[in-house]
Design a protein around this motif. Sequence first.
Motif, PDB file in Angstrom:
ATOM      1  N   ASN A  19       0.811  -1.225   0.000  1.00  0.00           N
ATOM      2  CA  ASN A  19       0.000   0.000   0.000  1.00  0.00           C
ATOM      3  C   ASN A  19       0.839   1.268   0.000  1.00  0.00           C
ATOM      4  OD1 ASN A  19      -2.634  -0.639  -0.373  1.00  0.00           O
ATOM      5  ND2 ASN A  19      -3.123  -0.823   1.802  1.00  0.00           N
TER       6      ASN A  19
ATOM      7  N   ARG B 110      -1.043   7.830  -8.556  1.00  0.00           N
ATOM      8  CA  ARG B 110      -2.066   7.047  -7.868  1.00  0.00           C
ATOM      9  C   ARG B 110      -3.341   7.860  -7.608  1.00  0.00           C
ATOM     10  NH1 ARG B 110       0.774   6.627  -1.877  1.00  0.00           N
ATOM     11  NH2 ARG B 110       0.514   8.791  -1.278  1.00  0.00           N
TER      12      ARG B 110
ATOM     13  N   PRO C 133      -6.864   8.846  -7.484  1.00  0.00           N
ATOM     14  CA  PRO C 133      -8.105   8.108  -7.748  1.00  0.00           C
ATOM     15  C   PRO C 133      -8.998   8.785  -8.778  1.00  0.00           C
ATOM     16  CG  PRO C 133      -7.702   8.295  -5.381  1.00  0.00           C
ATOM     17  CD  PRO C 133      -6.734   9.212  -6.060  1.00  0.00           C
TER      18      PRO C 133
ATOM     19  N   ASP D 185      -9.562   1.880  -7.580  1.00  0.00           N
ATOM     20  CA  ASP D 185      -8.549   0.855  -7.267  1.00  0.00           C
ATOM     21  C   ASP D 185      -7.132   1.384  -7.475  1.00  0.00           C
ATOM     22  OD1 ASP D 185      -8.506   1.066  -9.999  1.00  0.00           O
ATOM     23  OD2 ASP D 185      -8.714  -1.080 -10.407  1.00  0.00           O
ATOM     24  N   SER D 186      -6.966   2.709  -7.464  1.00  0.00           N
ATOM     25  CA  SER D 186      -5.659   3.303  -7.778  1.00  0.00           C
ATOM     26  C   SER D 186      -4.578   2.956  -6.759  1.00  0.00           C
ATOM     27  CB  SER D 186      -5.781   4.829  -7.886  1.00  0.00           C
ATOM     28  OG  SER D 186      -6.100   5.405  -6.638  1.00  0.00           O
TER      29      SER D 186
ATOM     30  N   GLU E 189      -4.209  -0.035  -5.519  1.00  0.00           N
ATOM     31  CA  GLU E 189      -3.951  -1.468  -5.628  1.00  0.00           C
ATOM     32  C   GLU E 189      -2.961  -1.728  -6.766  1.00  0.00           C
ATOM     33  OE1 GLU E 189      -7.523  -3.873  -5.853  1.00  0.00           O
ATOM     34  OE2 GLU E 189      -8.693  -2.233  -4.958  1.00  0.00           O
TER      35      GLU E 189
ATOM     36  N   LYS F 153      -2.293  -3.710  -9.710  1.00  0.00           N
ATOM     37  CA  LYS F 153      -3.103  -4.533 -10.617  1.00  0.00           C
ATOM     38  C   LYS F 153      -2.537  -4.441 -12.030  1.00  0.00           C
ATOM     39  CE  LYS F 153      -7.577  -4.544 -10.125  1.00  0.00           C
ATOM     40  NZ  LYS F 153      -9.002  -4.122  -9.998  1.00  0.00           N
TER      41      LYS F 153
ATOM     42  N   ARG G  78      -4.619  -3.894 -15.352  1.00  0.00           N
ATOM     43  CA  ARG G  78      -5.212  -2.629 -15.798  1.00  0.00           C
ATOM     44  C   ARG G  78      -4.572  -2.174 -17.119  1.00  0.00           C
ATOM     45  NH1 ARG G  78      -5.832   0.903 -11.950  1.00  0.00           N
ATOM     46  NH2 ARG G  78      -4.872  -0.232 -10.217  1.00  0.00           N
TER      47      ARG G  78
END
Length: 571
Positions: free
Chosen positions: A412, A465, A467, A473-474, A476, A478, A481
């Motif tokens: 995180n 990041r 949002p 989900d910025s 996370e 992933k 994406r």
Amino acid sequence: MPSNIVLQLLGIGVLTTLWLFSRRRSRAATFNNLRGPPAASWLSGSLDKLVNKRAWDFHRQISEAYGGVARVKELFGRDCLYIYDPKALHHILVKDQYTYEETDAFITNNRIIFGEGLLTTLGEKHQRQRKMLNPVFSIAHLREMGEPELQPSVHPPADPPTQVSIFYQVGHKLRDTLVKMTASGPKEIDILGWNTRLALELIGQSGLGWTFDSMEENSTPHPYAVAVKQFVPLSGDSPAIVRQWLVPTIAGIGSPRFRRFLINLIPSKSLHNLRDVIDTLHKTSVEIIQAKRKALQEGDPALEAQIGRGKDIISILMKANLEASDEDKLSDAELEGQVTTFTFAATDTTSGALTRILHLLATYKEYQTKLREEIRNARKENGGQDIGYDTLSTLPFLDAICRETLRFSVNNRQVPPVSYLFRVARADIILPLSSPVKGINGDDIHEIPVSKGMHIIISILSSNRDPKLWGPDSFEWKPERWLKPLPEAVLSAHLPAVYSHLLTFIGGGRSCIGFKFSQLEMKVTLALLLEHLEFSLADKRIVWQMTGIATPHPNFDSVMPSLPIVISRAD
């Protein structure tokens, strides 16, 4: 009649003065209406909370509490702007980039460390250096360094080629060493240490035509390699007031010998160790330039006999410099400055990013398995040969892993190689915003009056990041994406980025000139390592310190970075 003209002129002067005074008061009122965190102290403001090893959470608090722009206090209570609004970033990094320059402290500190390289020059001088360097960072030159030499498809197999690309040649050495180290079973290894050695050897051979490391397990490290590894921890191990005020102030006093005398008087072990590291970096840079100059004088056969065979960045740059016009020609000090600049910029940043990728793949093993399958299939389709430059650059899952890790990282905490940048306004200017922010009085603020001399913190962290751009989900990690179209908000924001709408390599005239070099290095290394090796988490605590370049450590009090990881043979 003349008296009437005088009275009219006086009237115009009074009205102009009143208008300017009113405008200044209005600008001050707008700026003072900006919200921001309270100063932590009268001496350093909030700077020590912004610039320290544990600053991740404070940066997130600012972005979430105040939006795309906030007012923060820096040294001696001066106002400073903290910004990640896309339109404001475009003006700072592109449209008005020559108004928003590097700070004096940044230039002075880097000049002490790196000499007259890209990181320490401004304006016309910076443009001239970049013009000379652009050709050696071109796609054509990178393809030559990253394209493996194909072996003939015959049986029995032909002898190994006498020449392979520099990236694959060095990458094979690392892979073979790690395979040998895990011959008897899984082994815990400091992967950051190996990635740093790899990155230094890659920039050494491809950038400088120089070798620093045999990439063998028990080899004695080159003094330059030791110095490079120590540099970032030491440079971040002192209070902000020392880095931002004391050292730049000393740099402007007296002769070099007297300045060194003053540095020696400061009771700081980390500062003295940093002084010794800088001595080593400078000494090696001079040695490399002298060797290159001698080879150039002796002709092409001498260059061909060197590491890199005369195709390294410095050799090409020095050859071009001999043929350049007087106004474009780089001085000896500028050439020496490029050596340390390239080495520093290409070592800790890329090794840190590569280490974060492997750390994440060890954490999320399903992604590691999927990526290994993609790499093995690509090699199989290439007849068992190392994957070529064009294919490697477009492997979708490998590319997604790299992009997402450069956007966001572990636990995180968003951990790009560099989390923020400082700029200073060289003139009064208005800074527009793409989205208004709420002022202290509740009014919307659409533009910010920036005064000459004001410092600005560009938050790479918050931009990557946000949002509002990247979605809920910025925060996370992933990779998937990147396997589908990006959100329209990202595309329409027109972020001033040279890479994937990310501020990681920034944009504009001071963007990272070697960002394609870094991508190629990461992809070649991952392709070679993951095909044969599996990476698993060690039973060790890891924190990422927010130093100038993010580094992993066992705790926040640790000085020397490391990331132990369990490596075994892959099925």
